[in-house]
Design a protein around this motif. Structure first.
Motif: not given
Length: 257
Positions: A196-224
């Motif tokens: 690998e070589l560190i290079v500069q590439l010219l690429i098409p882009a749309y915008d910055y990646c959007p900030v996710p709207k969904e909160p991080c999921e939590e795994e609910p504790e379930e009774d065995p």
């Protein structure tokens, strides 16, 4: 179905093969490692005394064990690049002979005669030669500074990278010539060698990646007990391996014809 541009929201995802993406909003210059060449090393190694070969390695035998009973499996495979030696090939600009030295480490688990789980650490040192590898020297020299600034730091723009997938294909408990219990491992692995070589590439882009709207999921504790009540009733007996008493309908039809 084509994409509705008005409702299209740029985000990471699979590209619709039946439609097309809208025109990018800008062209941007990014700095990334670009792969110039890559090749595959595939090895299946067993324990063997003496110098290492393409099929044997003297470090695939454990130290003497105390009352081992059964081999369980191996885990936590890791690879570390130790050194790289590059020799330019005459008459072939950019091509080099590459000698790489690397270490593969992992743990192997076994059960002793008392029913206790134990682990043995393995570390094998390997050397491989890539006879012809396109790995040109970088024309630009890179220097960068980081925060907090303690002065500029030179970066290696020429990168040799190893990526590995490995597994223990087997483990055998036996006795060595001195009567000690040992564990021999059969190791199989694939290594992708990349330049690998560190290079500069010219690429098409749309915008910055959007900030996710969904909160991080939590795994609910379930009774065995609740999980047990929801689970299907397991099979009480294994499937039988029996031949049919009568041929199926298709065979009957063929015989009648």
């Amino acid at each position: 179905m084509s994409i509705n541009f008005k409702r299209f929201v740029p985000r990471p995802g699979l590209v619709n093969k039946q439609g097309r993406l809208p025109d990018p909003s800008e062209l941007v210059c990014i700095e990334v490692p670009k792969i110039f060449d890559q090749c595959l090393i595939k090895r299946c190694l067993v324990y063997g005394e003496g110098p290492d070969t393409n099929t044997t390695d003297c470090e695939l035998r454990s130290e003497p064990l105390t009352d081992p009973k059964r081999y369980i499996g191996s885990r936590d495979f890791n690879i570390k690049l130790i050194s790289v030696d590059k020799t330019p090939l005459k008459g072939k600009p950019g091509f080099k002979k590459i000698v790489i030295c690397y270490t593969i480490s992992f743990y192997s688990d076994y059960i002793d005669c008392n029913g206790v789980n134990k682990s043995e650490f393995y570390e094998i040192n390997r050397t491989d030669v890539v006879g012809k590898f396109y790995c040109p020297d970088s024309i630009a020299q890179i220097s960068a500074s980081f925060v907090p600034v303690h002065g500029a730091k030179d970066l290696d723009s020429d990168i040799i990278k190893l990526e590995m997938v490995a597994d223990a294909l087997g483990g055998e408990l036996l006795q060595d010539e001195e009567g000690n219990d040992v564990l021999d491992i059969t190791l199989g692995y694939y290594i992708v060698v990349k330049c690998e070589l560190i290079v500069q590439l010219l690429i098409p882009a749309y915008d910055y990646c959007p900030v996710p709207k969904e909160p991080c999921e939590e795994e609910p504790e379930e009774d065995p007990c609740e999980r047990f009540e929801k689970a299907p009733i397991p099979k009480f007996y294994p499937d039988q391996n029996l031949d049919p008493l009568f041929p199926d309908c298709d065979d009957n039809d063929e015989e009648d014809d």
